[in-house]
Design a protein around this motif. Structure first.
Motif, PDB file in Angstrom:
ATOM      1  N   LEU A 160       0.845  -1.195   0.000  1.00 21.55           N
ATOM      2  CA  LEU A 160       0.000   0.000   0.000  1.00 21.55           C
ATOM      3  C   LEU A 160       0.882   1.248   0.000  1.00 21.55           C
ATOM      4  O   LEU A 160       1.728   1.421   0.876  1.00 21.55           O
ATOM      5  N   TYR A 161       0.695   2.098  -0.998  1.00 23.43           N
ATOM      6  CA  TYR A 161       1.473   3.333  -1.128  1.00 23.43           C
ATOM      7  C   TYR A 161       0.572   4.531  -0.830  1.00 23.43           C
ATOM      8  O   TYR A 161      -0.531   4.646  -1.381  1.00 23.43           O
ATOM      9  N   ILE A 162       1.057   5.404   0.035  1.00 18.42           N
ATOM     10  CA  ILE A 162       0.269   6.541   0.511  1.00 18.42           C
ATOM     11  C   ILE A 162       1.109   7.803   0.457  1.00 18.42           C
ATOM     12  O   ILE A 162       2.292   7.783   0.825  1.00 18.42           O
ATOM     13  N   ILE A 163       0.526   8.894  -0.004  1.00 18.69           N
ATOM     14  CA  ILE A 163       1.120  10.218   0.169  1.00 18.69           C
ATOM     15  C   ILE A 163       0.487  10.826   1.418  1.00 18.69           C
ATOM     16  O   ILE A 163      -0.741  10.956   1.500  1.00 18.69           O
ATOM     17  N   GLU A 164       1.317  11.149   2.398  1.00 21.12           N
ATOM     18  CA  GLU A 164       0.845  11.690   3.669  1.00 21.12           C
ATOM     19  C   GLU A 164       1.299  13.136   3.792  1.00 21.12           C
ATOM     20  O   GLU A 164       2.488  13.419   3.685  1.00 21.12           O
ATOM     21  N   VAL A 165       0.365  14.038   4.012  1.00 24.19           N
ATOM     22  CA  VAL A 165       0.678  15.455   4.217  1.00 24.19           C
ATOM     23  C   VAL A 165       0.333  15.805   5.660  1.00 24.19           C
ATOM     24  O   VAL A 165      -0.845  15.761   6.053  1.00 24.19           O
ATOM     25  N   GLN A 166       1.342  16.123   6.441  1.00 27.55           N
ATOM     26  CA  GLN A 166       1.150  16.525   7.837  1.00 27.55           C
ATOM     27  C   GLN A 166       1.135  18.050   7.923  1.00 27.55           C
ATOM     28  O   GLN A 166       1.894  18.721   7.216  1.00 27.55           O
ATOM     29  N   SER A 167       0.312  18.591   8.817  1.00 33.01           N
ATOM     30  CA  SER A 167       0.321  20.033   9.054  1.00 33.01           C
ATOM     31  C   SER A 167       0.054  20.289  10.528  1.00 33.01           C
ATOM     32  O   SER A 167      -0.764  19.609  11.156  1.00 33.01           O
ATOM     33  N   GLY A 168       0.789  21.253  11.080  1.00 34.41           N
ATOM     34  CA  GLY A 168       0.636  21.576  12.487  1.00 34.41           C
ATOM     35  C   GLY A 168       1.811  22.381  12.995  1.00 34.41           C
ATOM     36  O   GLY A 168       2.672  22.807  12.217  1.00 34.41           O
ATOM     37  N   ASP A 169       1.851  22.564  14.310  1.00 31.71           N
ATOM     38  CA  ASP A 169       2.936  23.363  14.883  1.00 31.71           C
ATOM     39  C   ASP A 169       4.113  22.514  15.333  1.00 31.71           C
ATOM     40  O   ASP A 169       5.160  23.027  15.692  1.00 31.71           O
ATOM     41  N   ARG A 170       3.951  21.186  15.321  1.00 32.34           N
ATOM     42  CA  ARG A 170       5.032  20.283  15.710  1.00 32.34           C
ATOM     43  C   ARG A 170       4.900  18.998  14.914  1.00 32.34           C
ATOM     44  O   ARG A 170       3.928  18.256  15.088  1.00 32.34           O
ATOM     45  N   LEU A 171       5.878  18.738  14.066  1.00 35.15           N
ATOM     46  CA  LEU A 171       5.811  17.563  13.180  1.00 35.15           C
ATOM     47  C   LEU A 171       6.981  16.648  13.496  1.00 35.15           C
ATOM     48  O   LEU A 171       7.988  16.625  12.794  1.00 35.15           O
ATOM     49  N   THR A 172       6.860  15.904  14.577  1.00 36.03           N
ATOM     50  CA  THR A 172       7.930  15.005  15.015  1.00 36.03           C
ATOM     51  C   THR A 172       7.378  13.592  15.180  1.00 36.03           C
ATOM     52  O   THR A 172       6.187  13.392  15.405  1.00 36.03           O
ATOM     53  N   GLU A 173       8.291  12.612  15.096  1.00 38.80           N
ATOM     54  CA  GLU A 173       7.874  11.216  15.173  1.00 38.80           C
ATOM     55  C   GLU A 173       7.376  10.825  16.563  1.00 38.80           C
ATOM     56  O   GLU A 173       6.703   9.808  16.725  1.00 38.80           O
ATOM     57  N   ASP A 174       7.715  11.621  17.581  1.00 36.03           N
ATOM     58  CA  ASP A 174       7.272  11.259  18.929  1.00 36.03           C
ATOM     59  C   ASP A 174       5.882  11.802  19.265  1.00 36.03           C
ATOM     60  O   ASP A 174       5.380  11.579  20.376  1.00 36.03           O
ATOM     61  N   ASP A 175       5.243  12.504  18.332  1.00 38.83           N
ATOM     62  CA  ASP A 175       3.874  12.983  18.567  1.00 38.83           C
ATOM     63  C   ASP A 175       2.882  11.867  18.244  1.00 38.83           C
ATOM     64  O   ASP A 175       2.048  11.967  17.338  1.00 38.83           O
TER      65      ASP A 175
END
Length: 450
Positions: free
Chosen positions: A426-441
């Motif tokens: 499964l291939y996905i384009i993911e667009v994140q938006s926000g004030d903190r874009l880290t893997e620990d969120d």
């Protein structure tokens, strides 16, 4: 026999291909006997299996590398023990030994071999490990080390100096250790028959658990791990080997390399170019690894290593590639990894931007392997928009499950519970938006797939 593989590293030695989660041992740049690409750790485990030593492997590593190990070594059924924090080789070995003792219920007389996960070596190396095991079985010493027959008076390695006696003996008592001597002393040590310290140790499990219990004496592995900070931050050589009253060495003569610099690695690459690269006829002693989707052309280059990835671009004279780490400090950035392998597949960051108002947007391309899934989770600082571009899967959003296919768009708001499982790749384009874009969120929750 139980094998403990030590997997550490900060990911800087082969930048930009290696990063904070993808250390050098995970780079799939070498060539397997079947002609496929394999990493250093995959090569070592394959060689262990071919030598008939694949009874039990436990990998001691950091939490950030656990997914990478599971992804690359999953077929071998290895156990993974993660350190709560990096503290050096003695605590890592102590924690893995506690796991064998308290979780796997191994006997105190079980023989354990500790070795690095990334030496570039040959079959004889693993036959030497078998000799080390026999030496422990015969009680030749409490602790048996591997000594590498030196090829030069190098200052890069520690030295093991055997006691005077029969230099042809398979097992030799150890007189002393010398840590990375200057060249003049190294030449003297070679004259004494000294060996390079290969970082391979064999002992009975009870031998090391008695030492670790001086620092942490706990009934369960979970409690030992919870008290990990109580172990001293010290190497196994200093804490155990140099203090041992009964220690011996078995020598290995043969191919043995640390592919820890670009110059050393390029000597073992299967070809001069990897990726979309053109070398003209005037290019001499040039190796290029291009992980970008862009073409790269080299005209008249000489004695260079060129490496590109989403994390950066390196152009270096091969003779100066060892200086890379000190120059990385000048970048003055703690930027996130732009590529990671995970238990479920992999992702690549393809765009990252921060606007004047503080809003951040990050775009990824994910590949979730068939049958794998992303955990049921929520994010507190970001929203995500998923666009399915290939493959099929099952989506869970706030407890409701449905199938997804190419063209589907899913908007995941903050605090919404979500997960996805791949039916096919499964291939996905993911667009994140926000004030903190880290893997620990991420906060993860249990979920049972129907």
């Amino acid at each position: 026999m139980k094998i403990i593989l030590l997997s550490g590293g900060s990911g800087q030695r082969l930048w930009p291909l290696s990063n904070g989660t993808q250390a050098k041992q995970f780079l799939r740049l070498l060539k397997s006997p079947e002609g496929e690409k394999e990493s250093m750790v995959q090569r070592v485990v394959r060689q262990i299996k071919e030598a008939g030593l694949l009874e039990s492997i436990t990998v001691a590593t950091s939490m950030s590398q656990a997914d990478m190990i599971a992804n690359q070594l999953g077929e071998y059924g290895v156990d993974i023990v993660t350190e709560p924090a990096r503290r050096d080789t003695f605590p890592a070995i102590a924690l893995a030994s506690a796991y064998l003792q308290k979780e796997k219920h191994c006997r105190p007389d079980e023989i354990v071999v500790v070795m690095p996960c990334d030496p570039y070596t040959e079959t004889g190396y693993f036959h030497t490990i078998a000799k080390m095991v026999k030496a422990v079985e015969s009680n030749a010493a409490d602790l048996v080390l591997m000594g590498i027959t030196p090829t030069s008076p190098s200052s890069k390695f520690g030295y093991i100096v055997p006691q005077a006696g029969d230099a042809s003996a398979e097992v030799q008592p150890v007189n002393r250790f010398v840590e990375k001597p200057e060249r003049a002393l190294a030449e003297q040590l070679l004259a004494e028959g000294a060996l390079w310290n290969g970082g391979v140790f064999a002992f009975r499990l009870g031998y090391i658990t008695q030492i670790l219990e001086k620092y942490v004496n706990a009934p369960s592995f979970t409690e030992v791990r919870a008290r990990y900070q109580e172990f001293p931050k010290i190497s196994f050589d200093y804490e155990v080997a140099e203090r041992a009253s009964s220690v011996a060495v078995v020598s290995f003569t043969g191919q043995w390399k640390d592919l820890g610099t670009w110059n050393a690695l390029t000597e073992e690459l299967p070809s001069q170019t990897i990726g979309n690269v053109v070398l003209d006829e005037q290019a001499v002693n040039t190796h290029v690894v291009n992980e970008l989707d862009l073409p790269l052309i080299c005209v008249g280059t000489r004695d260079l290593v060129i490496a590109t990835s989403n994390d950066g671009i390196l152009v270096a004279d091969k003779d100066h590639s060892e200086d890379l780490k000190k120059h990385l400090a000048k970048l003055g950035t703690d930027s996130r990894p732009m590529y990671e392998e995970r238990r479920w597949g992999e992702y690549k960051v393809i765009d990252h931007i921060e606007f004047a108002d503080g809003q951040k947007v990050l775009t990824k391309r994910l590949c979730i392997r068939a049958g794998k899934n992303i955990s049921y989770q929520v994010h507190h600082h970001r929203e995500e928009v998923w666009t399915i571009i290939n493959g099929t899967g099952q989506l869970v959003l706030n407890g409701e499950q449905r199938n997804v296919k190419p063209g589907d768009v899913i908007h995941i708001r903050r605090e919404q519970f979500h997960a996805i499982r791949a039916i096919t790749d499964l291939y996905i384009i993911e667009v994140q938006s926000g004030d903190r874009l880290t893997e620990d969120d991420i906060t993860r929750y249990p979920y049972t797939w129907e």
